[in-house]
Design a protein around this motif. Structure first.
Motif, PDB file in Angstrom:
ATOM      1  N   THR A 144       0.836  -1.425  -0.063  1.00 51.62           N
ATOM      2  CA  THR A 144       0.001  -0.024  -0.076  1.00 51.62           C
ATOM      3  C   THR A 144       0.862   1.225   0.026  1.00 51.62           C
ATOM      4  OG1 THR A 144      -1.919  -1.187   1.150  1.00 51.62           O
ATOM      5  CG2 THR A 144      -1.788   1.182   1.317  1.00 51.62           C
ATOM      6  N   ALA A 194      -2.926   0.711  -5.525  1.00 49.31           N
ATOM      7  CA  ALA A 194      -2.393   1.366  -4.137  1.00 49.31           C
ATOM      8  C   ALA A 194      -4.012   1.087  -3.339  1.00 49.31           C
ATOM      9  CB  ALA A 194      -2.029   2.624  -3.889  1.00 49.31           C
ATOM     10  N   TYR A 214      -4.999  -2.313  -2.363  1.00 42.48           N
ATOM     11  CA  TYR A 214      -4.046  -3.095  -1.128  1.00 42.48           C
ATOM     12  C   TYR A 214      -4.245  -2.434  -0.085  1.00 42.48           C
ATOM     13  CZ  TYR A 214      -0.792  -4.507  -5.019  1.00 42.48           C
ATOM     14  OH  TYR A 214      -0.212  -5.042  -5.934  1.00 42.48           O
ATOM     15  N   GLY A 215      -4.952  -1.179   0.065  1.00 45.02           N
ATOM     16  CA  GLY A 215      -5.214  -0.369   1.243  1.00 45.02           C
ATOM     17  C   GLY A 215      -6.397  -1.036   1.718  1.00 45.02           C
TER      18      GLY A 215
END
Length: 153
Positions: free
Chosen positions: A42, A71, A74-75
């Motif tokens: 992330t 990103a 992933y976060g």
């Protein structure tokens, strides 16, 4: 009258943990490694894409936007694994599936038409720039989330 041995803190904690629902602890045990890897990815993908979007957007906008999307994915997966619970598990499964589709789709696209991307993304060539971890993470994540569900069934 039988005497009972006093309970130690470790024994009490072990008994207490056996009654817990494993699904609420998605980030425990092997899930902790997934949380760590997703957290690192992330930060890496967000940092890279933020810099590229600010400083180099005109060079390869599609690649940099796709890195920003990765990103976010992933976060969200990191957040879901840390949060735990059945709703978070289902959301993480959906995001891991989306991530796998993204890695396979973008990876294939970069192989078939390398000229489509002026710069690489996190998912280019199936994550080759990141030691293929981006293709292994969603597979591992889906396996862990499936195991976490069947552990309660």
């Amino acid at each position: 009258m039988p005497e009972t041995a006093p309970r130690t803190t470790a024994a009490g904690a072990a008994d207490e943990n056996t009654g817990r629902d494993p699904v609420t602890k998605l980030g425990a045990g092997p899930g902790r490694l997934l949380v760590t890897l997703y957290g690192v990815f992330t930060v890496a993908a967000a940092s890279r894409s933020l810099y590229q979007l600010i400083a180099q957007f005109d060079r390869a906008p599609l690649a940099y936007l796709l890195s920003a999307v990765s990103a976010l994915v992933y976060g969200f997966i990191t957040f879901s694994l840390v949060r735990g619970g059945e709703g978070a598990r289902r959301a993480a499964v959906a995001c891991c599936a989306l991530e796998l589709i993204g890695v396979v789709g973008i990876g294939t696209w970069t192989l078939v038409d390398p000229a489509a991307f002026a710069d690489s993304t996190v998912w280019s060539y199936f994550g080759m720039d990141y030691l293929f971890i981006p293709v292994a993470l969603p597979v591992t994540g889906l396996m862990w989330l499936r195991r976490a569900r069947t552990a309660t069934a």
